[in-house]
Write a protein that holds these residues in place. Sequence first.
Motif, mmCIF file in Angstrom:
data_model
loop_
_atom_site.group_PDB
_atom_site.id
_atom_site.type_symbol
_atom_site.label_atom_id
_atom_site.label_comp_id
_atom_site.label_asym_id
_atom_site.label_seq_id
_atom_site.Cartn_x
_atom_site.Cartn_y
_atom_site.Cartn_z
ATOM 1 N N GLY A 247 0.821 -1.212 0.000
ATOM 2 C CA GLY A 247 0.000 0.000 0.000
ATOM 3 C C GLY A 247 0.848 1.252 0.000
ATOM 4 N N ALA A 248 1.952 1.219 0.711
ATOM 5 C CA ALA A 248 2.839 2.384 0.781
ATOM 6 C C ALA A 248 3.630 2.567 -0.500
ATOM 7 C CB ALA A 248 3.791 2.231 1.966
ATOM 8 N N LEU A 249 3.862 1.485 -1.235
ATOM 9 C CA LEU A 249 4.678 1.578 -2.452
ATOM 10 C C LEU A 249 3.901 2.169 -3.625
ATOM 11 C CD1 LEU A 249 6.604 -1.809 -2.297
ATOM 12 C CD2 LEU A 249 7.474 0.469 -1.778
ATOM 13 N N GLU B 297 10.455 -4.472 -8.092
ATOM 14 C CA GLU B 297 10.920 -3.686 -6.949
ATOM 15 C C GLU B 297 10.081 -4.000 -5.708
ATOM 16 O OE1 GLU B 297 11.753 0.937 -5.712
ATOM 17 O OE2 GLU B 297 11.496 0.446 -7.839
ATOM 18 N N ALA B 298 8.780 -4.144 -5.897
ATOM 19 C CA ALA B 298 7.906 -4.497 -4.784
ATOM 20 C C ALA B 298 8.292 -5.863 -4.221
ATOM 21 C CB ALA B 298 6.443 -4.506 -5.240
ATOM 22 N N LEU C 227 9.376 -6.850 -0.377
ATOM 23 C CA LEU C 227 8.719 -7.903 0.382
ATOM 24 C C LEU C 227 9.711 -8.985 0.818
ATOM 25 C CD1 LEU C 227 5.381 -8.250 -1.576
ATOM 26 C CD2 LEU C 227 5.805 -7.076 0.593
ATOM 27 N N ARG C 228 10.656 -9.312 -0.035
ATOM 28 C CA ARG C 228 11.682 -10.299 0.328
ATOM 29 C C ARG C 228 12.474 -9.782 1.539
ATOM 30 N NH1 ARG C 228 12.954 -15.132 -0.069
ATOM 31 N NH2 ARG C 228 12.695 -15.427 -2.286
#
Length: 137
Positions: A19-21, A28-29, A33-34
């Motif tokens: 949500g912030a991204l 990139e997301a 998350l990784r």
Amino acid sequence: MLDAMPVTMFREEAAHVLGALGSVDQREAAMHLRGLAEGYEMGRAAVRVEGVWSGPSSTRVPTRATAQVLIGLVEETRRELILMTYAARSHDRLRAAPAIAGRRGVSIIVVVETLAGAAGTLQGEEPAAAFRELPST
């Protein structure tokens, strides 16, 4: 993508990150998350909780002397040691182990009941006296 990592609380935290991204590229997301999942795994590996039976003798549960367990724990501590106890009595090896840990740079916090706070249920010397050899911070 939210179910990619089987880590406790990952789905909820990952949803916040996504949500912030906003409109960030999927690759990139995924990297964000990784990193989030690896952080959770590192935190989970850094904390260990172990129950110790210190009550009456029992043949139903494996028992070890509480002092033996605490000495081993203190000897393994590398960064921070938080000791919380209702009552404490002097025990030579147990008294020496935290002092040695403090000299090797371990941060030590002791939380112990006072005689006044125990409202007459404890007798003798103040429980904190068991830790008087610890280096002060």
